[in-house]
Design an enzyme around this catalytic site. Structure first.
Site, PDB file in Angstrom:
ATOM      1  N   ARG A 113       0.808  -1.222   0.000  1.00 50.47           N
ATOM      2  CA  ARG A 113       0.000   0.000   0.000  1.00 50.47           C
ATOM      3  C   ARG A 113       0.843   1.273   0.000  1.00 50.47           C
ATOM      4  NH1 ARG A 113      -3.589  -2.289   4.911  1.00 50.47           N
ATOM      5  NH2 ARG A 113      -1.676  -3.510   5.163  1.00 50.47           N
TER       6      ARG A 113
ATOM      7  N   LYS B  53       8.769  -0.978   3.091  1.00 47.74           N
ATOM      8  CA  LYS B  53       8.011  -0.033   3.939  1.00 47.74           C
ATOM      9  C   LYS B  53       8.784   0.396   5.182  1.00 47.74           C
ATOM     10  CE  LYS B  53       4.268  -1.574   6.120  1.00 47.74           C
ATOM     11  NZ  LYS B  53       2.840  -1.862   6.339  1.00 47.74           N
TER      12      LYS B  53
ATOM     13  N   ASP C  89       5.923  -1.524  11.442  1.00 50.76           N
ATOM     14  CA  ASP C  89       5.291  -0.335  10.856  1.00 50.76           C
ATOM     15  C   ASP C  89       4.466   0.444  11.892  1.00 50.76           C
ATOM     16  OD1 ASP C  89       3.210  -2.139  11.135  1.00 50.76           O
ATOM     17  OD2 ASP C  89       2.376  -1.825   9.124  1.00 50.76           O
TER      18      ASP C  89
ATOM     19  N   ARG D  47      28.719  26.581   3.798  1.00 52.52           N
ATOM     20  CA  ARG D  47      28.935  25.147   3.552  1.00 52.52           C
ATOM     21  C   ARG D  47      29.814  24.534   4.646  1.00 52.52           C
ATOM     22  NH1 ARG D  47      31.022  25.075  -2.264  1.00 52.52           N
ATOM     23  NH2 ARG D  47      31.371  22.888  -1.692  1.00 52.52           N
TER      24      ARG D  47
HETATM   25  C1  UD1 Z   1      -1.632  -5.804  11.478  1.00 55.53           C
HETATM   26  C2  UD1 Z   1      -2.544  -6.704  12.369  1.00 55.53           C
HETATM   27  C3  UD1 Z   1      -3.745  -5.886  12.774  1.00 55.53           C
HETATM   28  C4  UD1 Z   1      -3.316  -4.632  13.513  1.00 55.53           C
HETATM   29  C5  UD1 Z   1      -2.315  -3.823  12.670  1.00 55.53           C
HETATM   30  C6  UD1 Z   1      -1.709  -2.728  13.525  1.00 55.53           C
HETATM   31  C7  UD1 Z   1      -2.278  -9.011  11.666  1.00 55.53           C
HETATM   32  C8  UD1 Z   1      -2.896 -10.137  10.922  1.00 55.53           C
HETATM   33  N1  UD1 Z   1      -2.950  -7.862  11.636  1.00 55.53           N
HETATM   34  O1  UD1 Z   1      -2.369  -5.505  10.317  1.00 55.53           O
HETATM   35  O2  UD1 Z   1      -4.588  -6.662  13.625  1.00 55.53           O
HETATM   36  O3  UD1 Z   1      -4.434  -3.842  13.833  1.00 55.53           O
HETATM   37  O4  UD1 Z   1      -1.241  -4.651  12.195  1.00 55.53           O
HETATM   38  O5  UD1 Z   1      -0.901  -1.834  12.775  1.00 55.53           O
HETATM   39  O6  UD1 Z   1      -1.244  -9.188  12.256  1.00 55.53           O
HETATM   40  N2  UD1 Z   1       4.928  -8.730   8.157  1.00 55.53           N
HETATM   41  C9  UD1 Z   1       5.884  -9.740   8.171  1.00 55.53           C
HETATM   42  N3  UD1 Z   1       5.637 -10.876   7.462  1.00 55.53           N
HETATM   43  C10 UD1 Z   1       4.500 -11.068   6.760  1.00 55.53           C
HETATM   44  C11 UD1 Z   1       3.527 -10.035   6.767  1.00 55.53           C
HETATM   45  C12 UD1 Z   1       3.766  -8.879   7.484  1.00 55.53           C
HETATM   46  O7  UD1 Z   1       6.932  -9.599   8.805  1.00 55.53           O
HETATM   47  O8  UD1 Z   1       4.365 -12.142   6.145  1.00 55.53           O
HETATM   48  C13 UD1 Z   1       5.221  -7.477   8.899  1.00 55.53           C
HETATM   49  C14 UD1 Z   1       5.084  -6.231   8.054  1.00 55.53           C
HETATM   50  O9  UD1 Z   1       6.346  -5.908   7.459  1.00 55.53           O
HETATM   51  C15 UD1 Z   1       4.637  -5.178   9.062  1.00 55.53           C
HETATM   52  C16 UD1 Z   1       3.883  -5.978  10.102  1.00 55.53           C
HETATM   53  O10 UD1 Z   1       4.249  -7.330   9.915  1.00 55.53           O
HETATM   54  O11 UD1 Z   1       5.712  -4.511   9.650  1.00 55.53           O
HETATM   55  C17 UD1 Z   1       2.364  -5.839   9.980  1.00 55.53           C
HETATM   56  O12 UD1 Z   1       1.963  -6.223   8.670  1.00 55.53           O
HETATM   57  P1  UD1 Z   1       0.848  -5.425   7.875  1.00 55.53           P
HETATM   58  O13 UD1 Z   1       0.663  -6.101   6.560  1.00 55.53           O
HETATM   59  O14 UD1 Z   1       1.138  -3.990   7.880  1.00 55.53           O
HETATM   60  O15 UD1 Z   1      -0.436  -5.743   8.771  1.00 55.53           O
HETATM   61  P2  UD1 Z   1      -1.713  -4.820   8.998  1.00 55.53           P
HETATM   62  O16 UD1 Z   1      -2.664  -5.044   7.874  1.00 55.53           O
HETATM   63  O17 UD1 Z   1      -1.321  -3.427   9.302  1.00 55.53           O
HETATM   64 MG    MG Z   2       0.421  -2.458   9.101  1.00 57.49          MG
END
Ligand code: UD1
Ligand code: MG
Length: 449
Positions: A14, A21, A103, A328
């Site tokens: 996104r 990210k 994140d 500078r």
């Molecule tokens: C996630 C939570 C959600 C919460 C939100 C808070 C889950 C299923 N959902 O959703 O309940 O409200 O965060 O911000 O956990 N990541 C990995 N490996 C993966 C997928 C993601 O390491 O396979 C990491 C991403 O890099 C990121 C974090 O996990 O830093 C969260 O992933 P993201 O896809 O942003 O989840 P959200 O949809 O925000």
């Molecule tokens: Mg997230």
């Protein structure tokens, strides 16, 4: 025993970016670095950073520290899968595992400490930070039963009624690692995103607690550039509020940005569109801006800097700079000096009360006390291969449009004639002049062709 896992393997689709990210920055620091910093104070035994998408790029940004380990998750099948990979890689699952989303960068160490305290005091299986958001869109919704969390439902899996729940999952959890590892491999991906969710561990664990915090700003997750800019605004607002309460006036707060490390003294006025970055200190009674950029510099007392740029330099006291000056790196401007319009100074030292008021380039130079540099003076410091130094003694008066062909060394109280090209050193109290004498031819008219 406390271990930390930071989830940083996701692509961040996104964000619509080629940069992973967690490497996007707010106020000069990457999201991942901020999350690492937030837990260092807790003195964890080990920190595990789960990377996957563009893992090499992410790893390069991670500080070299014997307590920080990288775990690679390939493919990235969800937050629960990330912890499955961790549990496979690390054999001992003792004590607490604090899981942080890479994140969610604004979390405060004090809030993490509260979570650990709650977890310990209630001997929980999992405790997580929650908050009520006016607009919970995009977050997992947390459902409580009595004082325990029953389940978490992701936005994309919610029905209309569930979507109305404003209590959200921050993505910050403390697990009893032993109990977590017993159930982690039973997670399924039977949901709308076909991912293995870490949130699905909650109904599988007995004692699941919620730490609800009031200030939801620190729990802001970043999934797109709108949220990135909201976080930047949050940080900027709190930095500027801190300075205002300490005696700094902002004329147009919204147009200015100040880095976290910056120190600003009392009765400083920051005019519109001013940006102060890095390791910078502005001392009392200065007026900075409008339209000014200062980075990694020290500005003394009672200085006025307007419409100018200053990098990695020392500006002492009672100095006026600008408009349109460019200082500078590695320059030192001593007290009571004045740098004026369209003047560039680089790697130079100006002693007290010196003046460079108009249209000059002063590079690799030492300018003595109370010396006046006339308009349009240039130090020709580069011979095509090397840079050379210009030294001008104190109380000198440099005529307009003088060019110094460096290396060159002028004594004290030297005067140069306007328009001179100075190629030879000159002694104290001398006049250095190098230009052809003016010839006046009287009654001269251009011949008609
Ligand atoms: C996630 C939570 C959600 C919460 C939100 C808070 C889950 C299923 N959902 O959703 O309940 O409200 O965060 O911000 O956990 N990541 C990995 N490996 C993966 C997928 C993601 O390491 O396979 C990491 C991403 O890099 C990121 C974090 O996990 O830093 C969260 O992933 P993201 O896809 O942003 O989840 P959200 O949809 O925000
Ligand atoms: Mg997230």
């Amino acid at each position: 025993m406390l271990n930390v896992a930071i989830l940083a393997a996701g692509k961040g689709s996104r964000m619509e970016s080629s940069l992973p990210k967690v490497l996007h920055k707010i106020s000069g620091k990457s999201l991942l670095q901020r999350v690492i910093d937030s837990c260092v104070e807790l003195k964890p035994d080990q920190i595990f950073i789960i990377t996957g998408h563009k893992s090499k790029e992410v790893q390069k940004s991670i500080p070299n520290d014997k307590n920080i380990n990288v775990v690679i998750q390939e493919p990235q099948s969800g937050t629960g899968h990330a912890i499955q990979v961790l549990c496979r890689e690390v054999k001992k699952h003792e004590g607490k595992l604090l899981v942080l989303n890479g994140d969610v960068p604004l979390i405060r160490p004090s809030t993490l400490k509260k979570l650990l305290c709650l977890h310990d005091s209630k001997n929980a299986d999992v405790s997580l930070i929650t908050t009520k958001k006016t607009n919970p869109h995009g977050y997992g919704r947390v459902f409580l039963k009595e004082n325990f969390i029953e389940r978490i439902v992701e936005e994309k899996d919610c029905n209309d009624l569930e979507r109305e729940n404003r209590l959200i999952n921050s993505g910050i959890y403390c697990f009893n690692w032993g109990n977590l590892s017993e159930i982690i491999n039973t997670l399924k991906s039977n949901n709308n995103q076909k991912e293995i969710y870490l949130t699905d561990t909650v109904p599988l664990l007995k004692n699941a607690l919620s730490l609800e915090v009031k200030d939801h700003r620190e729990l802001q997750g970043i999934n797109n550039r709108i949220q990135l800019s909201e976080c930047e605004e949050n940080i900027q607002n709190s930095i500027k509020e801190k300075h205002m309460l300490n005696g700094v006036t902002f004329i147009n707060k919204a147009s200015c940005s100040i880095s976290e490390e910056v120190e600003i003294g009392k009765d400083v006025i920051i005019e519109a569109n001013t940006h102060i970055r890095g390791n910078t200190k502005i001392n009392n009674h200065c007026i900075i801006g409008p339209n000014t950029f200062i980075e990694n510099s020290n500005v003394g007392l009672h200085c006025e800097i307007s419409n100018s740029t200053v990098y990695a330099s020392q500006i002492m006291d009672h100095i006026k700079i600008g408009p349109y000056s460019h200082i500078r790196p590695n320059s030192k401007i001593s007290s009571f000096s004045k740098i004026g319009n369209f003047v560039e100074i680089k790697n130079s030292q100006l002693e007290e009360e010196s003046k460079v008021n108009h249209l000059s380039y002063i590079g690799d130079s030492i300018i003595g006390k109370s010396t006046n540099i006339g308009a349009g003076t240039i130090t020709a410091n580069f011979d095509g291969q090397k840079k050379h130094q210009t030294k001008i003694g104190k109380n000198s008066s440099i005529g307009a449009n003088t060019v110094f062909v460096a290396p060159i060394n002028l004594g004290e109280s030297v005067t140069t004639g306007a328009g001179s090209v100075i190629t030879k050193d000159s002694k104290d109290n001398s006049l250095a002049i190098s230009r052809t004498k003016q010839v006046n031819i009287e009654n001269w008219k251009r011949k008609k062709s």
